[in-house]
Enzyme design. Structure first.
Site, short mmCIF file in Angstrom:
data_model
loop_
_atom_site.label_atom_id
_atom_site.label_comp_id
_atom_site.label_asym_id
_atom_site.label_seq_id
_atom_site.Cartn_x
_atom_site.Cartn_y
_atom_site.Cartn_z
N ASP A 244 -4.03 3.94 2.77
CA ASP A 244 -5.45 3.72 3.08
C ASP A 244 -5.73 2.28 3.52
OD1 ASP A 244 -5.10 2.37 0.73
OD2 ASP A 244 -6.71 3.37 -0.37
N GLU B 130 -8.37 -20.83 -15.92
CA GLU B 130 -8.73 -21.44 -14.64
C GLU B 130 -9.92 -22.36 -14.89
OE1 GLU B 130 -10.08 -20.27 -10.10
OE2 GLU B 130 -11.09 -19.42 -11.86
N ASP C 93 -10.32 -16.33 -15.76
CA ASP C 93 -11.10 -16.74 -14.60
C ASP C 93 -12.22 -17.73 -14.98
OD1 ASP C 93 -11.60 -16.04 -11.71
OD2 ASP C 93 -13.57 -15.52 -12.50
N HIS D 62 -4.58 -17.21 -4.38
CA HIS D 62 -5.45 -16.37 -3.54
C HIS D 62 -6.74 -17.08 -3.11
CE1 HIS D 62 -7.08 -16.14 -7.51
NE2 HIS D 62 -8.16 -15.53 -7.06
N ASP D 63 -7.03 -18.24 -3.70
CA ASP D 63 -8.24 -18.98 -3.33
C ASP D 63 -7.95 -20.20 -2.47
OD1 ASP D 63 -9.89 -17.33 -4.88
OD2 ASP D 63 -9.60 -18.56 -6.67
N ASP E 86 -5.70 -10.46 -15.41
CA ASP E 86 -6.80 -11.39 -15.13
C ASP E 86 -7.96 -11.05 -16.05
OD1 ASP E 86 -8.37 -13.29 -13.53
OD2 ASP E 86 -6.91 -12.86 -11.95
N ASP F 265 0.84 -1.20 0.00
CA ASP F 265 0.00 0.00 0.00
C ASP F 265 0.88 1.25 0.00
OD1 ASP F 265 -1.86 1.98 0.43
OD2 ASP F 265 -2.12 1.51 2.57
N ASP G 227 -2.00 -1.18 -3.70
CA ASP G 227 -2.31 -0.42 -4.91
C ASP G 227 -1.20 -0.56 -5.94
OD1 ASP G 227 -0.34 1.35 -3.84
OD2 ASP G 227 -1.91 2.21 -2.57
C1 NOJ Z 1 -12.03 -17.65 -9.37
C2 NOJ Z 1 -11.25 -16.58 -8.67
O1 NOJ Z 1 -9.93 -17.02 -8.53
C3 NOJ Z 1 -11.93 -16.34 -7.36
O2 NOJ Z 1 -11.17 -15.53 -6.50
C4 NOJ Z 1 -13.27 -15.73 -7.65
O3 NOJ Z 1 -14.00 -15.62 -6.44
C5 NOJ Z 1 -14.08 -16.60 -8.62
N1 NOJ Z 1 -13.31 -17.11 -9.70
C6 NOJ Z 1 -15.20 -15.78 -9.22
O4 NOJ Z 1 -14.68 -14.86 -10.12
#
Ligand code: NOJ
Length: 567
Positions: free
Chosen positions: A37, A264, A210, A336-337, A110, A33, A41
């Site tokens: 904030d 993905e 995605d 990140h998931d 993305d 950041d 960014d």
């Molecule tokens: C996969 C993404 O990696 C995830 O973070 C997102 O919540 C879902 N697709 C929906 O876009």
């Protein structure tokens, strides 16, 4: 093999920059950041470009930075051609692109086109049945007061929401603020292709796509079979027209072979994947498959638990073998998931560093392109979430809410383990730059609390410590750059039934590699299987001090990793 054969093997290599690359994934909200904030960014990322260069990565995959109400942290886009305010603007983005390119680091954006935000102009006009936008989304009348079918959303509850403005239901496979686009409509496809072309014209090097295998839904949107898994999934995972759409997309806008395109694709098996990445496929460079990050689920992800190394090896080697000749693998153990890999597949206690190095050794020595998720190079771990108020992820928040409505769940404590094992906020805690307040991520209040271990686990400390995970990752990245065998060599699993050791060879002409990894917290004995030659092999990297030459049999310490290569 004689030198001529070697030459043939080498010249026959179907080289591509993205096969030889190591890709670094940035989750912008949590990376750095610059404005104070509490939200990462673009300028913050730009300040860390030298950091990425020092680490040695070849490309950055930037999670969504587009304008968005942030219902799903940017995976709900309200304008594809502008930048979310908290992240900066297009000038900041261009400066970042230039800074990366000056260092020969490519930029992958993305591409989120299964759905938009409900605040996107297309949806706003569609809900008012405005001209050509009327059929941009999937609208249906319900059945009395019920939704049009029984499909479930990935984030819990029905996949349908009733819209008062239009007087119809719309489909959303994710949050209700993420309506699914109607890919059957050629105008939708053309709008998406125009947007892709516009981003390519800005000079980017590819896309991470995605949930791209969800864009086609079965005709008639039939009810799904109820039982295990997500209801309706059989009607939208690898749907009937997905290959038609992707080939069209490829031919219209993605045919430049220098682009990296990684789809993905939840729910794909190896045979499905070939249709996306194989020689007669849709032209994608690779896919992110999910088998190795879902095999520990029971009925659904929140029941995740036990896993065995034998099964993990089976899945990984099936993908290694399955895409060996026709296609290409992406290699990842977290993003990140997903929870932090050292917490899931390693040991985030006493063996945190050893096991983080071991897992990095695995991802950098398999056949495929390694993706490093921010903080993985420090051995960052899952976090603790003492109360549901500490959670930020829409999926986790919904899960806790729904769970608390069930009679057998009395309080958050009943589901806390599940959140801390598999919840997505684990991966999204701020990047740990130093032992300064909030890990040096922000001068303000971070949008999601830092992991409490940042005083010990941070970039400053890791870079100043010779044998840190960070330095080991840098060596791994260099090693992969220096040895074609680690990129292009064939993969052969050894000892498939061994419950503790993950071992394999890599072979490219007369270049050979032997990788031996101990996934246990105790010592194990490794005996080189018959048929594997140790001739000419020398230690290339290890996470502990070991002799230069391999013996036919040796003991591995807890989470010990060794890579031997022909010199
Ligand atoms: C996969 C993404 O990696 C995830 O973070 C997102 O919540 C879902 N697709 C929906 O876009």
């Amino acid at each position: 093999m004689n030198p001529t054969d070697t030459l043939t093997t080498r010249t026959a290599l179907d080289r591509a920059w993205w096969k030889e690359a190591v890709v670094y994934q940035i989750y912008p909200k949590s990376f750095n950041d610059a404005t104070g904030d509490g939200i990462g960014d673009l300028r913050g990322i730009e300040r860390r470009v030298d950091y990425l260069d020092d680490l040695g990565v070849d490309a950055v995959w930037l999670c969504p930075v587009y304008e968005s109400p942030q219902a799903d942290n940017g995976y709900d886009i309200s304008d594809y051609r502008s930048i979310h305010d908290a992240y900066g603007d297009m000038d900041d983005w261009r400066r970042l692109l230039d800074a990366l390119h000056e260092r020969d680091i490519r930029l992958i954006m993305d591409l989120v086109v299964n759905h938009t935000s409900d605040e996107h102009e297309w949806f706003q006009r569609s809900r008012r049945r405005d001209g050509t936008f009327e059929d941009y989304y999937i609208w249906r009348d319900g059945d009395g007061g019920d939704p049009p079918n029984n499909w479930e959303s990935m984030f819990g509850g029905s996949a349908w929401t009733y819209d008062e403005v239009r007087g119809q239901w719309f489909l959303h496979l994710f949050d209700e603020k993420q309506p699914d686009l109607n890919w059957r409509n050629p105008d939708v496809r053309n709008s998406v292709y125009e947007m892709i072309e516009w981003w390519l014209s800005q000079g980017i090097d590819g896309f991470r796509m995605d949930v791209i295998n969800l864009i086609s839904k079965a005709a008639g949107l039939p009810d799904g079979a109820e039982g295990e898994g997500l209801t309706g999934a059989e009607h939208f995972i690898n749907g009937p027209n997905v290959h038609k759409y992707l080939r069209e997309m490829h031919d219209e806008v993605l045919s430049d072979e220098s682009l990296l395109t990684v789809g993905e694709t939840p729910g794909v098996c190896v045979d499905d994947a070939r249709q996306y990445v194989g020689p007669d496929g849709d032209g994608l460079s690779m896919v992110f498959q999910f088998e190795h990050v879902t095999f520990d689920f029971d009925e659904h992800k929140w029941d995740a638990g036990d896993w065995s190394l034998v099964e993990l090896k089976e899945i990984i080697s099936e993908w290694q073998d399955g895409l060996a000749d026709d296609g290409w693998n992406s290699i990842y153990l977290n993003n990140h998931d997903q929870p932090r890999m050292v917490s899931r597949f390693g040991d985030d206690g006493v063996y945190r560093e050893a096991s983080a190095k071991l897992l990095g050794t695995l991802t950098h020595t398999l056949h495929g392109t390694p993706f490093v998720y921010q903080g993985e190079e420090l051995g960052m771990t899952n976090a603790s979430f003492a109360s549901p108020d500490e959670l930020r992820d829409v999926e986790a928040v919904n899960f806790v809410e729904e769970a608390l409505e069930q009679s057998d769940v009395e309080s958050y404590d009943d589901v806390r383990d599940a959140i801390e094992y598999i919840g997505r906020d684990n991966a999204r805690t701020p990047m740990q730059w130093s032992d300064a307040p909030h890990a040096g991520f922000t001068d303000g209040e971070p949008w999601l609390d830092c992991n409490t271990n940042y005083e010990a686990v941070n970039v400053e400390h890791a870079r100043a410590t010779k044998d840190s995970v960070w330095h080991y990752y840098r060596d791994l990245i260099d090693l992969r750059h220096e040895h074609d065998v680690l990129v292009y060599g064939s993969f052969d699993l050894l000892l498939p039934e061994d419950p503790a050791i993950f071992a394999y060879t890599r072979t490219l002409g007369d270049e050979r590699g032997l990788v031996v990894l101990n996934f246990e917290a105790g010592p194990v004995e490794f005996t080189v299987p018959d048929g594997v030659s140790l001739d000419g092999l020398e230690l290339a990297i290890a996470n502990t001090d070991v002799p230069k030459r391999p013996r036919p049999s040796f003991e591995l310490g807890p989470y010990e990793a060794r890579v031997y290569l022909t010199s």
